[in-house]
Design an enzyme around this catalytic site. Structure first.
Site, PDB file in Angstrom:
ATOM      1  N   LYS A 114       0.839  -1.213   0.000  1.00  0.00           N
ATOM      2  CA  LYS A 114       0.000   0.000   0.000  1.00  0.00           C
ATOM      3  C   LYS A 114       0.867   1.254   0.000  1.00  0.00           C
ATOM      4  CE  LYS A 114      -1.760   1.572   4.064  1.00  0.00           C
ATOM      5  NZ  LYS A 114      -1.439   2.980   4.348  1.00  0.00           N
ATOM      6  N   ASN A 115       1.889   1.274   0.883  1.00  0.00           N
ATOM      7  CA  ASN A 115       2.641   2.516   1.071  1.00  0.00           C
ATOM      8  C   ASN A 115       3.644   2.805  -0.044  1.00  0.00           C
ATOM      9  OD1 ASN A 115       1.112   3.040   3.258  1.00  0.00           O
ATOM     10  ND2 ASN A 115       2.696   2.594   4.787  1.00  0.00           N
TER      11      ASN A 115
ATOM     12  N   ARG B 249      -4.369  10.845   4.430  1.00  0.00           N
ATOM     13  CA  ARG B 249      -3.277  11.787   4.624  1.00  0.00           C
ATOM     14  C   ARG B 249      -2.288  11.807   3.449  1.00  0.00           C
ATOM     15  NH1 ARG B 249      -0.125  14.449   8.364  1.00  0.00           N
ATOM     16  NH2 ARG B 249       2.049  14.126   7.814  1.00  0.00           N
TER      17      ARG B 249
ATOM     18  N   CYS C 118      -4.845  12.958  12.957  1.00  0.00           N
ATOM     19  CA  CYS C 118      -5.550  11.699  12.766  1.00  0.00           C
ATOM     20  C   CYS C 118      -5.368  10.867  14.013  1.00  0.00           C
ATOM     21  CB  CYS C 118      -5.066  10.965  11.529  1.00  0.00           C
ATOM     22  SG  CYS C 118      -3.510  10.165  11.757  1.00  0.00           S
TER      23      CYS C 118
ATOM     24  N   ARG D 120       0.656  14.525  13.378  1.00  0.00           N
ATOM     25  CA  ARG D 120       1.170  14.332  12.015  1.00  0.00           C
ATOM     26  C   ARG D 120       1.172  15.624  11.180  1.00  0.00           C
ATOM     27  NH1 ARG D 120      -1.131   8.913   9.493  1.00  0.00           N
ATOM     28  NH2 ARG D 120       0.875   8.799   8.497  1.00  0.00           N
ATOM     29  N   PRO D 121       2.028  16.574  11.536  1.00  0.00           N
ATOM     30  CA  PRO D 121       2.082  17.833  10.787  1.00  0.00           C
ATOM     31  C   PRO D 121       2.713  17.656   9.399  1.00  0.00           C
ATOM     32  CG  PRO D 121       3.814  17.766  12.448  1.00  0.00           C
ATOM     33  CD  PRO D 121       3.010  16.522  12.628  1.00  0.00           C
ATOM     34  N   VAL D 122       2.663  18.737   8.587  1.00  0.00           N
ATOM     35  CA  VAL D 122       3.282  18.691   7.252  1.00  0.00           C
ATOM     36  C   VAL D 122       4.367  19.751   7.105  1.00  0.00           C
ATOM     37  CG1 VAL D 122       1.383  17.586   5.996  1.00  0.00           C
ATOM     38  CG2 VAL D 122       1.368  20.080   6.307  1.00  0.00           C
TER      39      VAL D 122
ATOM     40  N   LEU E 295       7.522  19.724   7.522  1.00  0.00           N
ATOM     41  CA  LEU E 295       8.771  19.324   6.852  1.00  0.00           C
ATOM     42  C   LEU E 295       8.564  19.157   5.341  1.00  0.00           C
ATOM     43  CD1 LEU E 295      10.107  16.816   9.544  1.00  0.00           C
ATOM     44  CD2 LEU E 295      10.674  19.244   9.226  1.00  0.00           C
TER      45      LEU E 295
ATOM     46  N   ASP F 148       4.480   0.577  12.018  1.00  0.00           N
ATOM     47  CA  ASP F 148       3.267  -0.022  11.442  1.00  0.00           C
ATOM     48  C   ASP F 148       3.067  -1.483  11.879  1.00  0.00           C
ATOM     49  OD1 ASP F 148       2.754   2.348  10.193  1.00  0.00           O
ATOM     50  OD2 ASP F 148       3.464   1.723   8.222  1.00  0.00           O
TER      51      ASP F 148
ATOM     52  N   ARG G 296      -8.913  -0.549   4.260  1.00  0.00           N
ATOM     53  CA  ARG G 296      -8.007   0.487   3.729  1.00  0.00           C
ATOM     54  C   ARG G 296      -6.648  -0.111   3.395  1.00  0.00           C
ATOM     55  NH1 ARG G 296      -6.810   5.057   7.421  1.00  0.00           N
ATOM     56  NH2 ARG G 296      -5.450   5.368   5.647  1.00  0.00           N
TER      57      ARG G 296
HETATM   58  N1  EPU Z   1       6.538  14.639  10.810  1.00  0.00           N
HETATM   59  C1  EPU Z   1       6.652  15.959  11.158  1.00  0.00           C
HETATM   60  N2  EPU Z   1       6.511  16.895  10.169  1.00  0.00           N
HETATM   61  C2  EPU Z   1       6.253  16.560   8.885  1.00  0.00           C
HETATM   62  C3  EPU Z   1       6.143  15.194   8.532  1.00  0.00           C
HETATM   63  C4  EPU Z   1       6.289  14.247   9.528  1.00  0.00           C
HETATM   64  O1  EPU Z   1       6.872  16.296  12.325  1.00  0.00           O
HETATM   65  O2  EPU Z   1       6.130  17.465   8.057  1.00  0.00           O
HETATM   66  C5  EPU Z   1       6.671  13.616  11.857  1.00  0.00           C
HETATM   67  C6  EPU Z   1       5.413  12.772  12.047  1.00  0.00           C
HETATM   68  O3  EPU Z   1       4.455  13.426  12.866  1.00  0.00           O
HETATM   69  C7  EPU Z   1       5.970  11.525  12.665  1.00  0.00           C
HETATM   70  C8  EPU Z   1       7.334  11.382  11.974  1.00  0.00           C
HETATM   71  O4  EPU Z   1       7.648  12.680  11.466  1.00  0.00           O
HETATM   72  O5  EPU Z   1       6.165  11.707  14.028  1.00  0.00           O
HETATM   73  C9  EPU Z   1       7.387  10.382  10.834  1.00  0.00           C
HETATM   74  O6  EPU Z   1       6.306  10.615   9.937  1.00  0.00           O
HETATM   75  P1  EPU Z   1       6.424  10.281   8.389  1.00  0.00           P
HETATM   76  O7  EPU Z   1       6.381  11.550   7.625  1.00  0.00           O
HETATM   77  O8  EPU Z   1       7.576   9.374   8.179  1.00  0.00           O
HETATM   78  O9  EPU Z   1       5.061   9.482   8.155  1.00  0.00           O
HETATM   79  P2  EPU Z   1       4.137   9.520   6.867  1.00  0.00           P
HETATM   80  O10 EPU Z   1       4.951   9.722   5.651  1.00  0.00           O
HETATM   81  O11 EPU Z   1       2.991  10.417   7.118  1.00  0.00           O
HETATM   82  C10 EPU Z   1       4.312   6.966   6.318  1.00  0.00           C
HETATM   83  C11 EPU Z   1       3.365   5.821   6.185  1.00  0.00           C
HETATM   84  C12 EPU Z   1       2.824   5.454   7.561  1.00  0.00           C
HETATM   85  C13 EPU Z   1       4.007   5.069   8.452  1.00  0.00           C
HETATM   86  C14 EPU Z   1       5.021   6.214   8.502  1.00  0.00           C
HETATM   87  C15 EPU Z   1       6.275   5.881   9.275  1.00  0.00           C
HETATM   88  C16 EPU Z   1       2.402   6.001   3.976  1.00  0.00           C
HETATM   89  C17 EPU Z   1       1.219   6.266   3.130  1.00  0.00           C
HETATM   90  N3  EPU Z   1       2.257   6.182   5.305  1.00  0.00           N
HETATM   91  O12 EPU Z   1       3.567   8.027   6.884  1.00  0.00           O
HETATM   92  O13 EPU Z   1       1.982   4.329   7.381  1.00  0.00           O
HETATM   93  O14 EPU Z   1       3.550   4.777   9.736  1.00  0.00           O
HETATM   94  O15 EPU Z   1       5.404   6.598   7.165  1.00  0.00           O
HETATM   95  O16 EPU Z   1       6.884   4.773   8.743  1.00  0.00           O
HETATM   96  O17 EPU Z   1       3.450   5.651   3.473  1.00  0.00           O
HETATM   97  C18 EPU Z   1       0.112   2.957   7.796  1.00  0.00           C
HETATM   98  O18 EPU Z   1       0.346   2.394   6.703  1.00  0.00           O
HETATM   99  O19 EPU Z   1      -0.721   2.501   8.631  1.00  0.00           O
HETATM  100  C19 EPU Z   1       0.819   4.194   8.132  1.00  0.00           C
HETATM  101  C20 EPU Z   1       0.401   5.036   9.062  1.00  0.00           C
END
Ligand code: EPU
Length: 429
Positions: A22-23, A102, A126, A131-133, A135, A316, A408
């Site tokens: 999925k990811n 997301r 969520c 989970r901010p954006v 970065l 995960d 999902r």
């Molecule tokens: N973070 C920030 N700022 C940002 C982005 C992230 O502070 O701008 C923080 C997050 O809050 C978190 C950490 O950085 O504490 C890591 O988050 P990351 O960005 O790596 O997560 P993501 O890209 O949103 C993906 C997977 C998640 C998985 C995480 C970590 C997908 C679609 N989602 O999420 O998968 O848990 O990486 O490996 O690839 C799932 O499949 O159930 C799932 C949640």
């Protein structure tokens, strides 16, 4: 709303085919926005999130054609998607679509890179944390995008295109790394991404982008270099197997006992997870066909585990491991270091008789002799599947409500488990 009924106490024997990840599928579909030519993706899992992203891309003007059945194909073979973003007609991703998933926020990168503008709703919090954006936005700014936040939308503009730059992530972010790679692929000049995510899905997307004509090196390490190109073309790419699905069924076998081949599962994508299973007492062996997991009779040993970015133990799989440890002979500790609130499964596992104590980011799990079936409900995908795992070993019947979370991210979960002897069925509702 559908529910899943499980009667515990059946060992698992047989083969479980592992679907495409999925990811990786989600960012690969989003990468189609970078080119006017067709991107063909094989081994795409049939998941609600894939359908939802299809609707989101459709709103931008993307056509997605799903290939028909081929001779000899089984219901477990992945789908082939032909994705064409020949003409992007709308660069806005609205709240009602983005708020459901997301990862759809990531469309911001290819849209601003190719179209010079994007307006994408903030995804919001969520169930597993804030989970901010920030970065992802920082990465786009480093590549020369002007960012404005207005009315809950992030508006990115780069009228004369993006420019290569240096992006150093203060913490490892998968979505940030995907965003940076996609944006940099069409930027003028060279981009260096430091402290990039090593996750295999990042490498899979980079491999596909390179087939499309991008010039990305170092994906799968913490330093990725992208030489921007003016245009990307079409390609055909096979999605890698889902390591989280693999690990989830491996934990299910360890929980219920039995002997199962996880067909197409790749041990190199899941070494930290498999090591923990071996420590807990499961037998794990990698074969040409996949990964074999067995546990016969012996009790489970407790473990001490901290989640970490790849190649560490994946967040995960944290909920699934916790379900497994509820029946270990002794006390386990699991620390969640990636998301601050990813413990929604704890109170539901407790309803099944588990003894779990939470202290900040650390959970202490005292193994109990047996769990007992009960009605349960979860608020996110991995939490839901942890309840299924617990139910496989619980005495009596467990009803898992809100099954849409499972749909999902897990393809035909009840079919895969019942084919191996689990007493599990979906009740349409
Ligand atoms: N973070 C920030 N700022 C940002 C982005 C992230 O502070 O701008 C923080 C997050 O809050 C978190 C950490 O950085 O504490 C890591 O988050 P990351 O960005 O790596 O997560 P993501 O890209 O949103 C993906 C997977 C998640 C998985 C995480 C970590 C997908 C679609 N989602 O999420 O998968 O848990 O990486 O490996 O690839 C799932 O499949 O159930 C799932 C949640």
């Amino acid at each position: 709303m559908d529910r899943i009924r499980i009667k515990g106490g059946h060992r698992l024997h047989g083969t479980i085919p592992i679907s495409g990840a999925k990811n990786a599928t989600l960012p690969l579909m989003i990468a189609s926005l970078l080119t006017e030519e067709t991107l063909i993706l094989d081994n795409v899992p049939r998941l609600a999130d894939v359908g939802q992203l299809q609707r989101i891309l459709g709103n931008h003007g993307v056509d997605v054609m799903v290939g028909g059945k081929r001779p000899g194909e089984t219901p477990y073979d992945g789908q082939t998607l032909h994705i064409s973003a020949a003409r992007i007609v709308d660069t806005t991703a609205p709240y009602d679509l983005v708020s459901k998933m997301r990862a759809s926020f990531w469309v911001i990168a290819p849209l601003v890179a190719r179209m010079g503008q994007a307006r994408v709703s903030m995804p919001g919090g969520c169930a597993i944390g804030t989970r901010p954006v920030d970065l992802l936005i920082m990465a786009l700014e480093r590549l020369g995008a002007d960012i404005e936040i207005d009315g809950g939308y992030v508006i990115a503009r780069a009228k004369d295109g993006l420019k290569g730059g240096e992006i150093t992530f203060p913490k490892v972010t998968v979505g940030g790394t995907h965003t940076a790679i996609m944006a940099a692929s069409l930027a003028r000049g060279t981009t260096v991404i430091e402290n990039a995510a090593h996750e295999p899905e990042v490498k899979d997307v980079a491999d596909c982008l390179n087939l499309m004509g991008a010039r990305i090196s170092g994906a799968g390490t913490s330093r990725i270099v992208v030489e921007g190109v003016a245009k990307l073309g079409g390609a055909r790419h096979r999605v890698l197997p889902d390591r989280i699905e693999t690990g989830t069924y491996a934990m299910a076998v360890a929980m219920a006992g039995g002997d199962v081949l996880l067909e197409n599962g790749r041990a190199d994508l899941l070494q930290a997870g498999l090591d923990v299973l071996v420590e807990a007492g499961a037998h794990v062996s990698a074969t040409n066909a996949g990964i074999r997991v067995a546990r016969n009779g012996a009790g489970l040993a407790p473990v001490e585990v901290k989640t970490a970015p790849f190649p560490g133990f994946p967040t995960d799989l944290q909920a699934q491991l916790m379900a497994l440890m509820t029946c270990a002979k002794g006390t386990s500790h699991i620390t969640e270091t990636i998301f601050e609130n990813r413990f929604m499964h704890v109170q539901e596992l407790v309803r099944l008789g588990a003894h779990i104590h939470l202290d900040g980011e650390c959970a202490t799990i005292e193994g109990v002799g047996k769990l007992t079936g009960a009605p349960v409900m979860a608020t996110d995908l991995r939490a839901s599947v942890s309840l299924v795992i617990a139910a496989l070993a619980a005495e009596g019947e467990t009803m898992v409500n809100r099954v849409y979370h499972l749909d999902r991210g897990f393809e035909r979960l009840e079919d895969k488990l019942s084919a191996c002897g689990a007493a599990i069925e979906r009740i349409a509702g």
